[in-house]
Motif scaffolding. Structure first.
Motif, mmCIF file in Angstrom:
data_model
loop_
_atom_site.group_PDB
_atom_site.id
_atom_site.type_symbol
_atom_site.label_atom_id
_atom_site.label_comp_id
_atom_site.label_asym_id
_atom_site.label_seq_id
_atom_site.Cartn_x
_atom_site.Cartn_y
_atom_site.Cartn_z
ATOM 1 N N MET A 51 5.521 -11.628 -6.995
ATOM 2 C CA MET A 51 4.604 -11.411 -5.876
ATOM 3 C C MET A 51 4.980 -10.127 -5.123
ATOM 4 O O MET A 51 6.160 -9.917 -4.864
ATOM 5 C CB MET A 51 4.698 -12.594 -4.911
ATOM 6 C CG MET A 51 3.345 -12.950 -4.411
ATOM 7 S SD MET A 51 3.177 -14.576 -3.673
ATOM 8 C CE MET A 51 4.754 -15.313 -3.587
ATOM 9 N N ASN A 52 3.999 -9.314 -4.823
ATOM 10 C CA ASN A 52 4.299 -8.073 -4.094
ATOM 11 C C ASN A 52 4.442 -8.352 -2.597
ATOM 12 O O ASN A 52 3.500 -8.817 -1.963
ATOM 13 C CB ASN A 52 3.166 -7.067 -4.332
ATOM 14 C CG ASN A 52 3.338 -5.828 -3.469
ATOM 15 O OD1 ASN A 52 4.467 -5.491 -3.089
ATOM 16 N ND2 ASN A 52 2.242 -5.167 -3.147
ATOM 17 N N ASP A 53 5.633 -8.092 -2.084
ATOM 18 C CA ASP A 53 5.779 -8.286 -0.636
ATOM 19 C C ASP A 53 5.995 -6.945 0.080
ATOM 20 O O ASP A 53 6.441 -6.895 1.211
ATOM 21 C CB ASP A 53 6.923 -9.263 -0.324
ATOM 22 C CG ASP A 53 8.263 -8.757 -0.822
ATOM 23 O OD1 ASP A 53 8.309 -7.657 -1.423
ATOM 24 O OD2 ASP A 53 9.270 -9.454 -0.621
ATOM 25 N N ASP A 54 5.681 -5.880 -0.648
ATOM 26 C CA ASP A 54 5.834 -4.546 -0.055
ATOM 27 C C ASP A 54 4.475 -4.135 0.534
ATOM 28 O O ASP A 54 3.780 -3.292 -0.004
ATOM 29 C CB ASP A 54 6.292 -3.576 -1.153
ATOM 30 C CG ASP A 54 6.687 -2.237 -0.570
ATOM 31 O OD1 ASP A 54 6.943 -2.176 0.647
ATOM 32 O OD2 ASP A 54 6.743 -1.255 -1.333
ATOM 33 N N PHE A 55 4.127 -4.777 1.629
ATOM 34 C CA PHE A 55 2.779 -4.618 2.171
ATOM 35 C C PHE A 55 2.544 -3.205 2.706
ATOM 36 O O PHE A 55 3.366 -2.686 3.470
ATOM 37 C CB PHE A 55 2.529 -5.653 3.275
ATOM 38 C CG PHE A 55 2.748 -7.065 2.811
ATOM 39 C CD1 PHE A 55 2.044 -7.578 1.734
ATOM 40 C CD2 PHE A 55 3.686 -7.884 3.442
ATOM 41 C CE1 PHE A 55 2.256 -8.883 1.297
ATOM 42 C CE2 PHE A 55 3.901 -9.172 3.021
ATOM 43 C CZ PHE A 55 3.192 -9.674 1.931
#
Ligand SMILES: Cc1ncc(COP(=O)(O)O)c(C=O)c1O
Length: 391
Positions: free
Chosen positions: A1-5
């Motif tokens: 999941m990408n959490d580098d918003f």
């Protein structure tokens, strides 16, 4: 999941958080910290405003969703304020919008009018939302001077000539937070002429409209004929009437910008609680004594700060407006920087101030001192400062 918003990545760590955490820890240990950090007014609005709030809240029909752009009576009250205070007549339907505090309005206007990659001209140092409202919206910021002096327009010329893509928006705000700089009408005339020539939108933040200490009242950019072709101006009840927690502000001016903000807000909120809006109208329409009382209060605190800190060995340049002093850190602490100095001041003198670097890199070397404690506490702070400087 990408959490580098994407938007979060664009936000640096909140500089004030460190000092705030130290302040909270010191208080938890039972230490008496004099908090001249945050610009949170310590007063309250007049009784008739509270009475209106409770009166309308007792009406069972006042509890539904309100109007996103603000109830008509409040927009009319704001138009009446511009007329009596600045001699500027605005249409309450198309040239005024109520916001959930001016901060919300500034942020959502940025969302409304910015495309990722746009370049926005904003002062440095500045009140953080002047830059971060646009950064969150995906813009790049090109800094301009905070001081409304001759260099301001030289730098503006440069920015327009050498920035690709061409800047779309210019943000200004006088009396300024954190610097307390003030602007006159001649400055605004130049800004409007420049913006018209270069097709720039101008966003003016007039949150401290009523907190000035000289004889000449703070002007509005909308006093300039034709300003409405390019400019929108934000004001707030927060400082004028000591209603910061109520979250009522306004934008007034250019219809296209008011429309854009209205459109975005219509998707995001239903407006402030109706009794709050009715009481805000009462503040604007009713007796205005509190404005003079608040002005005098901040002026006395300013004088007390300048005098007591000066005697303690720290010279405070007296601000001409706003509720802040913008103060060079004492010379022998220059190598520390404003962050480390603010921390030392907190631990050694029991005084919390805001490090200037938190308002942008041009704020390094300064701290902002807010006039939000009474004179007795300011003198107590000065005694702490004196001991600290004597070490
Ligand atoms: C320059 C400036 N603009 C806007 C605001 C935010 O005011 P409001 O309470 O209306 O959101 C502040 C608050 O400190 C401020 O200093």
């Amino acid at each position: 999941m990408n959490d580098d918003f994407y938007r979060i990545r664009r936000l640096p760590p909140y500089v004030f958080a460190e000092v705030n955490a130290m302040k909270a820890a010191a208080r938890a240990r039972g230490e008496d910290i004099i908090d001249l950090g945050m610009g949170n007014p310590d007063g309250a609005p007049p009784q008739h405003v509270i009475d209106k709030l409770t009166e309308v809240a007792r009406n069972p029909r006042a509890h539904g969703y309100s109007a996103s752009k603000g109830i008509a009576g409040l927009r009319r009250a704001q138009a009446a304020y511009y007329s009596r205070r600045f001699g500027v007549d605005v249409d309450p339907d198309s040239e005024v919008i109520v916001t959930l505090g001016s901060k919300e309005g500034l942020a959502n206007l940025a969302q409304a009018i910015t495309a990722p990659g746009d370049v926005v001209l904003a002062p440095n140092p500045s009140y953080p939302i002047h830059q971060f409202g646009f950064i969150i919206a995906g813009a790049a910021i090109r800094s301009i001077p905070a001081a409304p002096g001759p260099e301001f327009f030289t730098r503006l010329e440069y920015a327009i000539r050498y920035t690709v893509p061409k800047p779309t928006v210019l943000v200004i705000g006088y009396p300024s937070n954190p610097t307390a700089y003030v602007a006159d009408l001649a400055f605004y005339e130049q800004v409007v002429a420049f913006a018209r020539e270069h097709k720039l939108w101008v966003i003016s933040d007039l949150a401290y409209a009523e907190i000035y200490f000289g004889d000449v009242p703070t002007p509005s950019i909308l006093q300039v004929p034709d300003a409405r072709d390019v400019a929108i101006e934000f004001t707030s009840l927060s400082k004028t009437y000591s209603m910061a927690g109520w979250r009522i502000g306004f934008a007034v001016g250019n219809r296209t910008l008011i429309n854009a903000l209205t459109r975005v807000k219509s998707y995001l909120d239903y407006g402030a609680f109706t009794p709050v809006q009715a009481a805000a109208a009462a503040a604007l329409n009713g007796p205005q004594d509190i404005i003079g009382v608040n002005r005098q209060l901040y002026k006395s605190r300013r004088d007390c700060l300048v005098e007591s800190f000066g005697r303690a060995g720290w010279d405070i340049p007296p601000p001409q407006a706003s509720m802040f002093a913008w103060v060079p850190i004492p010379e022998r602490f220059h190598n520390l920087g404003s962050m480390a100095f603010a921390k030392q001041l907190l631990t050694e003198a029991g005084v919390a101030v805001s490090p200037g670097v938190g308002f942008g890199e041009e704020g390094e070397g300064y701290v902002r001192i807010a006039l939000v404690e009474n004179e007795q506490r300011i003198r107590q702070a000065a005694r702490g400062v004196k001991k600290f400087l004597a070490k």
